[in-house]
Scaffold this motif. Sequence first.
Motif, short mmCIF file in Angstrom:
data_model
loop_
_atom_site.label_atom_id
_atom_site.label_comp_id
_atom_site.label_asym_id
_atom_site.label_seq_id
_atom_site.Cartn_x
_atom_site.Cartn_y
_atom_site.Cartn_z
N LEU A 1 0.84 -1.21 0.00
CA LEU A 1 0.00 0.00 0.00
C LEU A 1 0.87 1.25 0.00
O LEU A 1 0.58 2.24 -0.67
CB LEU A 1 -0.92 0.01 1.23
N ARG A 2 1.95 1.19 0.75
CA ARG A 2 2.82 2.39 0.82
C ARG A 2 3.53 2.63 -0.50
O ARG A 2 3.68 3.76 -0.94
CB ARG A 2 3.86 2.22 1.93
N TYR A 3 3.97 1.55 -1.14
CA TYR A 3 4.82 1.71 -2.34
C TYR A 3 4.06 1.49 -3.65
O TYR A 3 4.65 1.26 -4.68
CB TYR A 3 6.04 0.80 -2.23
N GLN B 1 1.22 4.16 9.15
CA GLN B 1 1.41 3.28 7.99
C GLN B 1 1.19 4.02 6.67
O GLN B 1 1.74 3.65 5.64
CB GLN B 1 0.42 2.11 8.05
N LEU B 2 0.33 5.05 6.70
CA LEU B 2 -0.04 5.78 5.47
C LEU B 2 0.00 7.27 5.75
O LEU B 2 -0.43 7.72 6.82
CB LEU B 2 -1.47 5.43 5.03
N PHE C 1 -3.78 8.04 2.06
CA PHE C 1 -5.09 7.59 2.55
C PHE C 1 -6.20 8.04 1.58
O PHE C 1 -7.07 7.26 1.19
CB PHE C 1 -5.27 8.19 3.95
N VAL C 2 -6.15 9.30 1.16
CA VAL C 2 -7.15 9.83 0.23
C VAL C 2 -7.00 9.16 -1.14
O VAL C 2 -7.99 8.79 -1.79
CB VAL C 2 -7.03 11.36 0.11
N GLN C 3 -5.77 8.99 -1.55
CA GLN C 3 -5.51 8.37 -2.86
C GLN C 3 -6.08 6.95 -2.92
O GLN C 3 -6.71 6.56 -3.90
CB GLN C 3 -4.00 8.35 -3.08
N LEU C 4 -5.87 6.19 -1.85
CA LEU C 4 -6.29 4.78 -1.83
C LEU C 4 -7.80 4.60 -1.69
O LEU C 4 -8.35 3.60 -2.16
CB LEU C 4 -5.61 4.06 -0.65
N THR C 5 -8.46 5.55 -1.04
CA THR C 5 -9.88 5.37 -0.74
C THR C 5 -10.80 6.19 -1.64
O THR C 5 -12.01 6.03 -1.59
CB THR C 5 -10.18 5.74 0.73
#
Length: 471
Positions: free
Chosen positions: A307-309, A368-369, A374-378
């Motif tokens: 998720l981070r990378y 972790q994020l 966080f916004v990008q992933l959700t």
Amino acid sequence: MSGPTLIRNGRVITATDDYIADVLMQDGVIHAIGRDMAVGEDVKVIDARGLYVLPGGVDTHVHMENVVGPSITCDTFASGTKAAAFGGTTTVVDFALQTAQDSVLGAIARAQRSAERQVSIDYSLHCIVTRVDKQVLADVRHAMRHEGVTSFKMFMAYPGVMMADDAAIFQMLRQVGADGGMVALHAENGTVIDLLIKEALEAGHTSPRYHALTRPALMEGEATHRGIRLAELAEAPIYFVHVSSNEALKHIVTARDEGIPVFAETCPHYLLFDDSVYDNDSFETAKYVMTPPLRTRDDQKHLWRALRYDDLQVIATDHCPFCMKENHLGYQLQKQRGKDDFSQIPNGAPGIETRLVSLFDIGVMQGQLSLNRFVQLTSTTPAKLFGLFPKKGTIAVGSDADVVIFDPNATQTIHAHELHSHCDYTLLEGRTLRGKVEKVFLRGELIVDGPTWLGREGMGRFVPRGEVRAF
Ligand code: URP
Ligand code: ZN
Ligand code: ZN
């Protein structure tokens, strides 16, 4: 349509930016962003000092009114979208299921007919394609060009029910990819898993924990690898839903390193819980019967790294609720259906209302994020990958005014009876989380104000989607 609203002095966070500003919402869109904006008396002003202003969440994997064998998920489009809204999600992508009886286009029309009277947030549909022939491919092309449905889910699991064979998946990848859409794949080796299930039952292993023991990560990895090779041959992008294990992830990472356009999501439950929940024979464990099952703590470590990378690009819920108690709100054939046979427990768990807050707590607050990630992933990347961006997924002039005001300093303790899903349990029962959705706007209209519901059934709209924006 509601009048103009100015959100003053909030901390605006998008996938790329983080700044204090005033956001003016008018005519359903973000009209202007600035500092110390002067507005007329007709504009409602909301003070957001000390609060985050986020783009509405985009959840691209939810199941409402989905028929799974003899069971149906226990959220209607009305209850599910209301729950989503309270959780800060303003757009969902659900599923239309091509059955033996009806076509791709019939399935889409059927799901739309049910959704349109009920949804209180915006929505779209992926179409689940279970068989492929010339007519199906023609319908898929029509759906992409004329119905705004540009993604299609296929299953490598559930033989005899939803599983498509490799040639069917390849044909879909080739055509949908060439047309600018996306095939989303449920990657598990269905026939081997069915054999393991049969053997477990013959050995008298009937309790829910055997759901997990018969769906090994290695078979998720094998199917993921196979899906990638099919996409590579088809020269098409591919998206893996609900990635749970490093066995799957390692193939995704390798393929991305090779330049193959592979994309993938994971879900909050794989980050929040691990397979230690299966260490008993209690039927309570049926709450955790979802597919793929929860994996090890080591798998979780790899999911966070990915998720981070950016080896995982999306966190979606796979909200697929079935009640633990039979007949709750009249729902029948729910989890109890499998009380004597784990293979009869309908697969899935709820999560639509707790996605943002749980990820804010375990992702952002636990380091972790970043907030942007966080916004990008959700919100942002799911919108991009499924043809909704920039209408959805960001706060920018011209984008839909789907906005969440989020209090990072508030805490809340989660209880199923306070959530808005029809489901009678939450995996997070009793858990205290940092962060709280305070207000939610859908196209500029306030629909959630603290505990108060201001939305209306039917106010959500179907959003026709465009091409995949993968890069
Ligand atoms: O357990 C799950 N995930 N149920 C929903 C169906 C699916 O495979 O996404
Ligand atoms: Zn699936
Ligand atoms: Zn699902």
